[in-house]
Scaffold this motif. Structure first.
Motif, mmCIF file in Angstrom:
data_model
loop_
_atom_site.group_PDB
_atom_site.id
_atom_site.type_symbol
_atom_site.label_atom_id
_atom_site.label_comp_id
_atom_site.label_asym_id
_atom_site.label_seq_id
_atom_site.Cartn_x
_atom_site.Cartn_y
_atom_site.Cartn_z
ATOM 1 N N MET A 95 0.860 -1.178 0.000
ATOM 2 C CA MET A 95 0.000 0.000 0.000
ATOM 3 C C MET A 95 0.898 1.231 0.000
ATOM 4 S SD MET A 95 -3.117 1.150 2.560
ATOM 5 C CE MET A 95 -2.112 1.272 4.037
ATOM 6 N N ASP A 96 0.570 2.218 -0.862
ATOM 7 C CA ASP A 96 1.377 3.435 -0.887
ATOM 8 C C ASP A 96 0.852 4.461 0.116
ATOM 9 O OD1 ASP A 96 -0.787 4.746 -2.067
ATOM 10 O OD2 ASP A 96 0.097 4.806 -4.069
ATOM 11 N N GLU A 97 1.515 5.624 0.186
ATOM 12 C CA GLU A 97 1.164 6.637 1.178
ATOM 13 C C GLU A 97 -0.200 7.279 0.929
ATOM 14 O OE1 GLU A 97 3.293 8.364 -2.205
ATOM 15 O OE2 GLU A 97 3.946 6.852 -0.782
ATOM 16 N N LYS A 98 -0.704 7.183 -0.300
ATOM 17 C CA LYS A 98 -2.026 7.739 -0.621
ATOM 18 C C LYS A 98 -3.157 6.750 -0.354
ATOM 19 C CE LYS A 98 -0.289 10.873 -4.116
ATOM 20 N NZ LYS A 98 -0.296 11.224 -5.545
ATOM 21 N N GLY A 99 -2.822 5.508 -0.013
ATOM 22 C CA GLY A 99 -3.835 4.501 0.284
ATOM 23 C C GLY A 99 -4.145 3.562 -0.866
ATOM 24 N N PHE A 100 -3.443 3.711 -2.001
ATOM 25 C CA PHE A 100 -3.644 2.783 -3.116
ATOM 26 C C PHE A 100 -2.975 1.456 -2.791
ATOM 27 C CE2 PHE A 100 -4.673 6.691 -5.281
ATOM 28 C CZ PHE A 100 -5.703 6.301 -6.129
ATOM 29 N N VAL A 101 -3.741 0.384 -2.964
ATOM 30 C CA VAL A 101 -3.318 -0.945 -2.539
ATOM 31 C C VAL A 101 -2.928 -1.772 -3.756
ATOM 32 C CG1 VAL A 101 -4.060 -2.997 -1.276
ATOM 33 C CG2 VAL A 101 -4.895 -0.768 -0.594
ATOM 34 N N THR A 102 -1.821 -2.502 -3.631
ATOM 35 C CA THR A 102 -1.412 -3.445 -4.668
ATOM 36 C C THR A 102 -1.892 -4.824 -4.237
ATOM 37 O OG1 THR A 102 0.541 -2.118 -5.167
ATOM 38 C CG2 THR A 102 0.526 -4.396 -5.975
ATOM 39 N N LYS A 149 -3.014 -5.882 -9.315
ATOM 40 C CA LYS A 149 -3.876 -4.711 -9.522
ATOM 41 C C LYS A 149 -3.432 -3.653 -8.535
ATOM 42 C CE LYS A 149 -7.850 -7.633 -10.454
ATOM 43 N NZ LYS A 149 -9.061 -7.323 -11.164
ATOM 44 N N ASN A 150 -3.372 -2.418 -8.986
ATOM 45 C CA ASN A 150 -2.989 -1.338 -8.072
ATOM 46 C C ASN A 150 -3.861 -0.106 -8.275
ATOM 47 O OD1 ASN A 150 -1.994 -0.594 -10.532
ATOM 48 N ND2 ASN A 150 0.100 -0.238 -9.830
ATOM 49 N N ASP A 151 -5.116 -0.312 -8.660
ATOM 50 C CA ASP A 151 -6.013 0.804 -8.944
ATOM 51 C C ASP A 151 -7.061 1.045 -7.853
ATOM 52 O OD1 ASP A 151 -7.331 -1.547 -9.458
ATOM 53 O OD2 ASP A 151 -8.347 -0.828 -11.259
ATOM 54 N N PRO A 187 -10.306 5.045 6.997
ATOM 55 C CA PRO A 187 -9.082 5.227 7.792
ATOM 56 C C PRO A 187 -8.767 4.056 8.727
ATOM 57 C CG PRO A 187 -10.576 7.109 8.047
ATOM 58 C CD PRO A 187 -11.280 6.095 7.232
ATOM 59 N N GLU A 188 -9.789 3.465 9.331
ATOM 60 C CA GLU A 188 -9.564 2.327 10.237
ATOM 61 C C GLU A 188 -9.042 1.114 9.466
ATOM 62 O OE1 GLU A 188 -9.681 2.188 13.614
ATOM 63 O OE2 GLU A 188 -9.920 4.351 13.442
ATOM 64 N N LEU A 189 -9.630 0.860 8.323
ATOM 65 C CA LEU A 189 -9.206 -0.268 7.486
ATOM 66 C C LEU A 189 -7.798 -0.025 6.953
ATOM 67 C CD1 LEU A 189 -10.031 -2.981 6.332
ATOM 68 C CD2 LEU A 189 -11.134 -1.782 4.434
ATOM 69 N N ARG A 190 -7.489 1.223 6.642
ATOM 70 C CA ARG A 190 -6.149 1.557 6.166
ATOM 71 C C ARG A 190 -5.107 1.270 7.255
ATOM 72 N NH1 ARG A 190 -4.844 7.306 3.376
ATOM 73 N NH2 ARG A 190 -6.443 6.553 1.961
ATOM 74 N N LYS A 191 -5.455 1.569 8.524
ATOM 75 C CA LYS A 191 -4.548 1.261 9.640
ATOM 76 C C LYS A 191 -4.344 -0.239 9.782
ATOM 77 C CE LYS A 191 -5.668 5.315 12.431
ATOM 78 N NZ LYS A 191 -6.349 5.791 13.644
ATOM 79 N N GLU A 192 -5.430 -1.010 9.635
ATOM 80 C CA GLU A 192 -5.325 -2.476 9.714
ATOM 81 C C GLU A 192 -4.430 -3.022 8.613
ATOM 82 O OE1 GLU A 192 -8.837 -4.977 10.316
ATOM 83 O OE2 GLU A 192 -9.939 -3.133 10.812
ATOM 84 N N ILE A 193 -4.602 -2.517 7.404
ATOM 85 C CA ILE A 193 -3.781 -2.964 6.273
ATOM 86 C C ILE A 193 -2.322 -2.635 6.523
ATOM 87 C CG2 ILE A 193 -3.266 -2.537 3.833
ATOM 88 C CD1 ILE A 193 -6.324 -2.226 3.413
ATOM 89 N N GLN A 194 -2.055 -1.405 6.977
ATOM 90 C CA GLN A 194 -0.674 -1.010 7.237
ATOM 91 C C GLN A 194 -0.061 -1.854 8.353
ATOM 92 O OE1 GLN A 194 0.975 1.316 5.223
ATOM 93 N NE2 GLN A 194 2.662 0.257 6.227
ATOM 94 N N ALA A 195 -0.846 -2.196 9.367
ATOM 95 C CA ALA A 195 -0.346 -3.038 10.455
ATOM 96 C C ALA A 195 0.044 -4.424 9.938
ATOM 97 C CB ALA A 195 -1.399 -3.162 11.549
ATOM 98 N N LYS A 196 -0.762 -5.002 9.049
ATOM 99 C CA LYS A 196 -0.438 -6.313 8.459
ATOM 100 C C LYS A 196 0.840 -6.218 7.631
ATOM 101 C CE LYS A 196 -4.198 -8.717 9.578
ATOM 102 N NZ LYS A 196 -4.174 -9.759 10.567
#
Length: 119
Positions: A59-66, A75-77, A83-92
């Motif tokens: 995941m990049d700094e803008k929240g786009f997920v690969t 896919k990276n689109d 925000p909560e889900l983004r924190k969970e993704i970053q934690a993983k």
């Protein structure tokens, strides 16, 4: 719009027309409430909603997920807007844990709705 019906009520046919159906629905992507009244004889289109699980890569700094599908294509689109889900993704990703991201798609839109560990 792809919506989930949360309430349906009907009125009796009267002297000047047929029965009416009052439908209240929530958009599955943004939660927006929609209300409408239809004749009981009308057909309403139902969207095809698809839920897929894709392997989380980055995941990049803008929240786009690969993400990677079953065939190995990436896919990276998709952008994670919650925000909560983004924190969970970053934690993983920080813990280097393998995870799947659940993507909901309908009516030409896609949304990341959850994340779960592979094991």
């Amino acid at each position: 719009k792809a919506c989930k019906i949360v309430e349906i009520s009907t009125s009796q046919s009267g002297k000047h027309g047929g029965a009416k159906v009052h439908i209240i629905a929530l958009d599955i992507f943004d939660g927006e409430k929609h209300e409408d009244v239809f004749s009981h004889t009308i057909n309403i289109e139902c969207p095809y909603v698809k839920r897929t699980e894709l392997k989380l890569i980055d995941m990049d700094e803008k929240g786009f997920v690969t993400l990677m599908d079953d065939q190995g294509a990436t896919k990276n689109d998709l952008c994670c807007t919650d925000p909560e889900l983004r924190k969970e993704i970053q934690a993983k990703l920080d813990a280097e844990q393998d995870a799947f991201v659940c993507v909901l798609s309908a009516a030409g839109k896609k949304l990341i709705i959850s994340i779960k560990s592979m094991y």
